[in-house]
Design a protein around this motif. Structure first.
Motif, PDB file in Angstrom:
ATOM      1  N   MET A 153     -13.151  13.196  80.606  1.00  0.00           N
ATOM      2  CA  MET A 153     -13.431  12.448  79.375  1.00  0.00           C
ATOM      3  C   MET A 153     -12.693  11.105  79.427  1.00  0.00           C
ATOM      4  O   MET A 153     -11.562  11.016  79.867  1.00  0.00           O
ATOM      5  N   ARG A 154     -13.329  10.065  78.988  1.00  0.00           N
ATOM      6  CA  ARG A 154     -12.680   8.767  78.880  1.00  0.00           C
ATOM      7  C   ARG A 154     -13.280   8.014  77.704  1.00  0.00           C
ATOM      8  O   ARG A 154     -14.348   8.399  77.188  1.00  0.00           O
ATOM      9  N   ILE A 167     -15.073  -0.809  68.252  1.00  0.00           N
ATOM     10  CA  ILE A 167     -16.071   0.167  68.698  1.00  0.00           C
ATOM     11  C   ILE A 167     -15.405   1.131  69.670  1.00  0.00           C
ATOM     12  O   ILE A 167     -14.656   0.709  70.560  1.00  0.00           O
ATOM     13  N   THR A 168     -15.677   2.429  69.513  1.00  0.00           N
ATOM     14  CA  THR A 168     -15.167   3.431  70.447  1.00  0.00           C
ATOM     15  C   THR A 168     -16.325   4.268  70.980  1.00  0.00           C
ATOM     16  O   THR A 168     -17.091   4.841  70.201  1.00  0.00           O
ATOM     17  N   VAL A 169     -16.431   4.306  72.313  1.00  0.00           N
ATOM     18  CA  VAL A 169     -17.426   5.155  72.973  1.00  0.00           C
ATOM     19  C   VAL A 169     -16.670   6.252  73.705  1.00  0.00           C
ATOM     20  O   VAL A 169     -15.808   5.963  74.531  1.00  0.00           O
ATOM     21  N   THR A 170     -16.962   7.513  73.416  1.00  0.00           N
ATOM     22  CA  THR A 170     -16.343   8.641  74.113  1.00  0.00           C
ATOM     23  C   THR A 170     -17.329   9.167  75.147  1.00  0.00           C
ATOM     24  O   THR A 170     -18.473   9.519  74.809  1.00  0.00           O
ATOM     25  N   LEU A 171     -16.869   9.202  76.414  1.00  0.00           N
ATOM     26  CA  LEU A 171     -17.746   9.548  77.535  1.00  0.00           C
ATOM     27  C   LEU A 171     -17.268  10.793  78.255  1.00  0.00           C
ATOM     28  O   LEU A 171     -16.056  11.008  78.423  1.00  0.00           O
ATOM     29  N   ASP A 172     -18.204  11.605  78.683  1.00  0.00           N
ATOM     30  CA  ASP A 172     -17.933  12.728  79.585  1.00  0.00           C
ATOM     31  C   ASP A 172     -18.746  12.444  80.837  1.00  0.00           C
ATOM     32  O   ASP A 172     -19.943  12.749  80.893  1.00  0.00           O
ATOM     33  N   GLY A 173     -18.094  11.834  81.842  1.00  0.00           N
ATOM     34  CA  GLY A 173     -18.845  11.311  82.970  1.00  0.00           C
ATOM     35  C   GLY A 173     -19.711  10.157  82.497  1.00  0.00           C
ATOM     36  O   GLY A 173     -19.216   9.213  81.872  1.00  0.00           O
ATOM     37  N   LYS A 174     -21.015  10.234  82.721  1.00  0.00           N
ATOM     38  CA  LYS A 174     -21.928   9.207  82.214  1.00  0.00           C
ATOM     39  C   LYS A 174     -22.561   9.626  80.892  1.00  0.00           C
ATOM     40  O   LYS A 174     -23.349   8.887  80.312  1.00  0.00           O
TER      41      LYS A 174
END
Length: 428
Positions: free
Chosen positions: A1-2, A18-25
């Motif tokens: 996660m990033r 703005i915050t985007v939470t990613l799990d891989g792509k």
């Protein structure tokens, strides 16, 4: 996660990110984070007289200050049984035309255009697009001048009051406004040409629902007593709570709105989709030339809609001035009752703005203000999430994704300060 962050969203009014939470792509979530603290305006005006309320309410915003004042006037006059004379109504229309030119010129040329031309700011555009920066400044200065002539000063003017105006603009000032509006039409046409020539990215596209006021007499305009929804339905402005259904979320000081559990959009794009067939003049011609199905699903089209609307405002100022000058100054209409309720709805440059008041014994018992940005926030996040998902699937770099997200957010022309006027504290 990033996480992928835009810590400070630039070229908007107020403090947000703005915050985007990613799990891989895979995109887990996208949030527009509102950091600006609440200002408790609705609680502050309780117990005040309606006249004192009008001194406080416009301070919510320094850009669309007259939209807040006009929406409050409409709600308060309804509650107090005041019918404003025709000259007051026309002068209010004139002040709204000026505010539209002032705000739309600021957003289109100076805040949004640098994104599409590849510059970090309007200042950086000076060497290559110096004439367009000058156009923006001329238009904004003129819009501010119309606001000053009608309201008494550029920002937070006190002249529009319940039942009329403290003093109506003089003939010389009105004739100067009429002449100048003619001169500036080519600048607005240039704005339309610029935004019509842009190859808008398709990343945020998805079906959208639009709301705006229904201007009376089947005309285009910025105030009304009913709301048009692009699904074909209409509602009285007094039913605004059923349209907006406010709620709170954990990552923002601003409230949110859903209509029938779905996000919706207000603003220039919504106005043109709902009332675009009512335009006239060059604005109507250019709208017909450039309108297509993408307006119904791409929030970036709001920039072109603002440019067309700015042109329409300039084209309508001379006729409005003539109507104002044809009438004698009327006396100020007084309240006919001390108790009542009323909702005012106007189209601020950023979208539909509601002011509701309950009056008891001549004092404000309750106030409720719902701003355009608060209504748009859910749709902003929906389109940013689509943008992030599609850009990452196309292997775009983080910096490109950040810019894509910022362009979507900026297209809505958000006013974060307006959206954070209230927080409700509950002890459990």
């Amino acid at each position: 996660m990033r996480e992928l962050n835009v810590e400070a969203l630039a070229r908007v009014e107020g403090d947000g990110g703005i915050t985007v939470t990613l799990d891989g792509k895979k995109v887990k979530s996208v949030t527009l984070d509102v950091h600006e603290g609440p200002r408790l305006i609705e609680q502050l005006v309780r117990g005040m007289t309606p006249a004192d309320d009008l001194n406080v309410i416009p301070r919510i915003c320094a850009i669309c200050t007259l939209s807040h004042r006009y929406s409050a006037i409409r709600g308060l006059e309804k509650a107090l049984g005041i019918k404003a004379p025709e000259k007051a109504q026309l002068t209010r229309e004139l002040m709204m035309l000026g505010e539209n030119v002032e705000s739309n010129s600021l957003h289109t040329f100076l805040l949004a255009l640098p994104d599409f031309l590849g510059y970090p700011s309007a200042i950086a555009m000076l060497n290559d697009y110096g004439d367009d920066v000058k156009r923006a400044l001329r238009l904004k200065k003129f819009g501010n001048h119309v606001m000053a002539v009608t309201s008494g000063r550029i920002v937070h003017g006190e002249n529009p009051i319940l039942g009329g105006f403290g003093k109506y603009p003089g003939r010389k000032a009105l004739e100067e406004i009429k002449l100048k509006s003619h001169e500036l039409v080519p600048d607005a046409v240039r704005a339309v040409e610029l935004f019509a020539s842009i190859d808008y990215p398709t990343y945020p596209e998805a079906d959208m629902l639009f709301m705006s006021v229904d201007a009376p007499k089947m005309q285009f305009g910025f105030a009304g007593e009913s709301i048009i929804i692009s699904n074909g339905k209409q509602a009285d402005v007094e039913d605004y709570k059923k349209l907006t259904n406010e709620r709170i979320v954990s990552h923002s000081f601003a409230k949110r709105s859903l209509y029938q559990d779905k996000p919706f959009t207000v603003g220039a794009n919504a106005r043109l989709i709902n009332m675009g067939k009512r335009l006239d003049g060059q604005a109507a011609d250019l709208f017909k030339e450039h309108y297509n199905d993408r307006w119904l699903k791409n929030p970036l089209m709001n920039n072109l809609a603002q440019a067309i609307e700015m042109l329409w405002s300039l084209e309508h100022i001379p006729d409005t001035v003539d109507k104002v000058m044809s009438l004698e100054d009327p006396p100020i209409e007084k309240p006919t009752r001390e108790n009542g309720s009323g909702t005012g709805a106007v189209e601020a440059p950023r979208g539909t703005l509601y002011h509701h008041y309950d009056i008891k014994n001549g004092l404000i018992e309750a106030a409720d203000i719902i701003t355009p940005t608060a209504q748009n926030l859910d749709d902003i996040e929906r389109h940013m999430k689509l943008t992030a998902e599609r850009m990452l699937a196309d292997d775009k770099k983080d910096e490109e994704v950040r810019l894509g997200l910022e362009m979507v957010a900026r297209a809505y022309d958000p006013c974060i300060s307006c959206a954070t006027h209230l927080v409700t504290l509950k002890r459990v």
